[in-house]
Design an enzyme around this catalytic site. Structure first.
Site, PDB file in Angstrom:
ATOM      1  N   GLU A 218       0.876  -1.173   0.000  1.00 57.86           N
ATOM      2  CA  GLU A 218       0.000   0.000   0.000  1.00 57.86           C
ATOM      3  C   GLU A 218       0.911   1.220   0.000  1.00 57.86           C
ATOM      4  O   GLU A 218       1.457   1.595   1.039  1.00 57.86           O
ATOM      5  CB  GLU A 218      -0.926  -0.004   1.223  1.00 57.86           C
ATOM      6  CG  GLU A 218      -1.840  -1.216   1.317  1.00 57.86           C
ATOM      7  CD  GLU A 218      -2.824  -1.330   0.160  1.00 57.86           C
ATOM      8  OE1 GLU A 218      -2.922  -0.377  -0.638  1.00 57.86           O
ATOM      9  OE2 GLU A 218      -3.485  -2.372   0.049  1.00 57.86           O
ATOM     10  N   CYS A 252      -1.704   9.093   2.719  1.00 58.27           N
ATOM     11  CA  CYS A 252      -1.309   8.545   1.413  1.00 58.27           C
ATOM     12  C   CYS A 252      -2.313   8.899   0.322  1.00 58.27           C
ATOM     13  O   CYS A 252      -1.963   8.962  -0.852  1.00 58.27           O
ATOM     14  CB  CYS A 252      -1.136   7.031   1.499  1.00 58.27           C
ATOM     15  SG  CYS A 252      -2.603   6.139   2.067  1.00 58.27           S
TER      16      CYS A 252
END
Length: 476
Positions: A218, A252
């Protein structure tokens, strides 16, 4: 010291794998019990964890941490408890004619992999350890966690709490710096989950490849915002500001840059600026607004801004109360909107991960689409506007990990949507049934009937007319 830690981790992995093998087949009730204990840990110690996260950051909203790290992880656990029986069902599969008529059967069983390693980051230190852990448990696995050294207090508290709620052969936490992380990522896990930067993700994948360990990465990247001409620029601006200012942009999925119509640039910037003022009338002494996690990261962000300024960009600082940030060591940074950016600026080359927002302009939406397609595929992509045709054009012509329309980030909070990147923004996903299957082995099982299928199908030598008939049937 490093050798001792390596030995400890190797012993922990052997202990967990041995316990995993000995407990097979483990009942679903045991998996659920582990999830319930993880939820209890978070509910009973959520405020302590939130306060500790604030201490690690310098300042971080307790309420934000309770929402983004504690409540969201509890929600992931509750979702797993609700649906894991359904996720774990054996899939009946078809068999080729006429095998089915002769009694052959085929199925896919979703079975646990074993011991899963979780390398979690500092920006949401609890959520990005516990949210995947819930699905790791749901799939029937054990787990070893290496949290970030940048949020050292939180990592230590997590280690203490995990030791209280779980046995070492269920979950164990290893704290430490880059050396520990390096050893951790090289262990022969049955699967490894890493959340962090793309450059570090490459190193993790390289280390895991030595043992052929499958990875879920991720990562991040530069998540673009497409502003269509039909957008409500005031409403869109506030929503973009929320996504860019939450956790001081250290997300993110934070909107990394805006792409706006050439003649709407000022309106788009005004919308974001006003959004910041609406939510954060002050910044320095405002507990709702977080600090940058470290001096190094703080300096890096200022370096991005100065590099852009030196190369001709215009910097618009959104400082609602005109506060003086130069005489503080709080590592708080007002939003910097950057106009007139170009690709030679570092701010357009690196993931920003902070309250800095470049703005680009387009004459037509195809120009913006082409730009995004020429760069690495982002983790998130955002479109604002009421033009459904244009929205569909953006969605069908671009590729990204996930999408939110008329807002930012929200797709990650949907429990029934997979979360993951594509290419440089990541691989694999978790959340929902896709996460359960990410941490499961899809085991193909074929049940042969008593009849001699090989002979009937002409598969046994000496070959003759039977095999020619079988080939002809298959080739039709």
């Amino acid at each position: 010291m490093a050798d001792d830690r390596k030995l400890d981790m190797e012993q922990a992995l052997r202990r967990q794998r041995s316990a995993f093998n000995a407990s097979r087949p483990e009942p679903m009730s045991m998996r659920k019990d582990r999830i319930k204990r993880a939820i209890a840990l978070l509910k009973e110690h959520g405020e302590d964890l939130a306060k500790t996260m604030s201490a690690d950051f310098g300042n971080r909203s307790i309420q934000q941490s309770m929402l983004t790290d504690i409540a969201s992880s509890v929600s992931a656990g509750k979702d797993a408890l609700k649906y894991m029986d359904r996720w774990a069902r054996t899939d009946k599969r078809k068999v080729q004619f006429p095998l089915g008529l002769l009694g052959a059967k085929a199925e896919v069983r979703y079975e646990p992999k074993g011991v899963i390693g979780i390398l979690s980051p500092w920006n949401f230190p609890v959520q990005l350890a516990f949210s995947p852990l819930m699905q790791v448990f749901a799939a029937g696995n054990r787990a070893m966690i290496k949290p970030s050294e940048f949020t050292e207090r939180t990592s230590l508290l997590m280690a203490q709490l995990v030791e209280k709620y779980f046995t070492p052969d269920e979950v164990t936490v290893f704290t430490g710096g880059p050396e520990v992380a390096s050893v951790f990522s090289s262990l022969p896990f049955d699967h490894l989950v890493f959340t962090g930067s793309t450059p570090t993700g490459r190193k993790v994948m390289e280390a895991a490849s030595a043992n052929l360990v499958p990875v879920t990465l991720e990562l991040g990247g530069k998540s673009p915002v497409f502003m269509g001409r039909s957008a409500d620029f005031a409403k869109a601006g506030e929503r973009i500001a929320l996504g860019k200012m939450m956790n001081a942009g250290q997300i993110c999925l934070a909107p990394d840059y805006m792409y706006v119509p050439e003649d709407k640039e000022s309106e788009a910037i005004a919308g974001v600026s006003q959004g910041v003022r609406n939510m954060y009338p002050t910044l320095l002494d405002n507990d709702d607004y977080g600090s940058i996690v470290s001096d190094r990261h703080f300096e890096r962000l200022h370096g991005l801004v100065e590099d852009a300024r030196e190369k001709g960009a215009e910097i618009i600082e959104v400082n609602p109360a005109d506060e003086n940030f130069s005489n503080t060591n709080s590592r708080k940074m007002p939003l910097k909107i950057i106009r007139n950016v170009s690709d030679d600026m570092k701010v357009m080359q690196e993931e920003i991960f902070g309250p800095v927002l470049p703005v680009m302009t387009y004459k037509n939406i195809d120009q913006a689409i082409d730009y995004v397609n020429e760069h690495d595929r982002p983790l998130g992509l955002y479109y604002f506007g009421e033009d459904k045709g244009e929205q569909e054009q953006v969605l069908t012509r671009t590729i990204s990990g996930g999408v939110t329309t008329n807002d930012v980030i929200f797709h990650v909070s949907m429990e029934d949507l997979p979360f993951g990147g594509v290419g440089p923004s990541g691989m694999g996903s978790y959340h929902a049934v896709e996460g359960f299957r990410e941490f499961s082995h899809a085991r193909a099982v074929y049940h042969q009937p008593k009849i001699d299928i090989a002979k009937l199908g002409g598969f046994k030598p000496p070959y003759g007319k039977a095999i020619e008939k079988a080939i002809a049937t298959m080739m039709k």
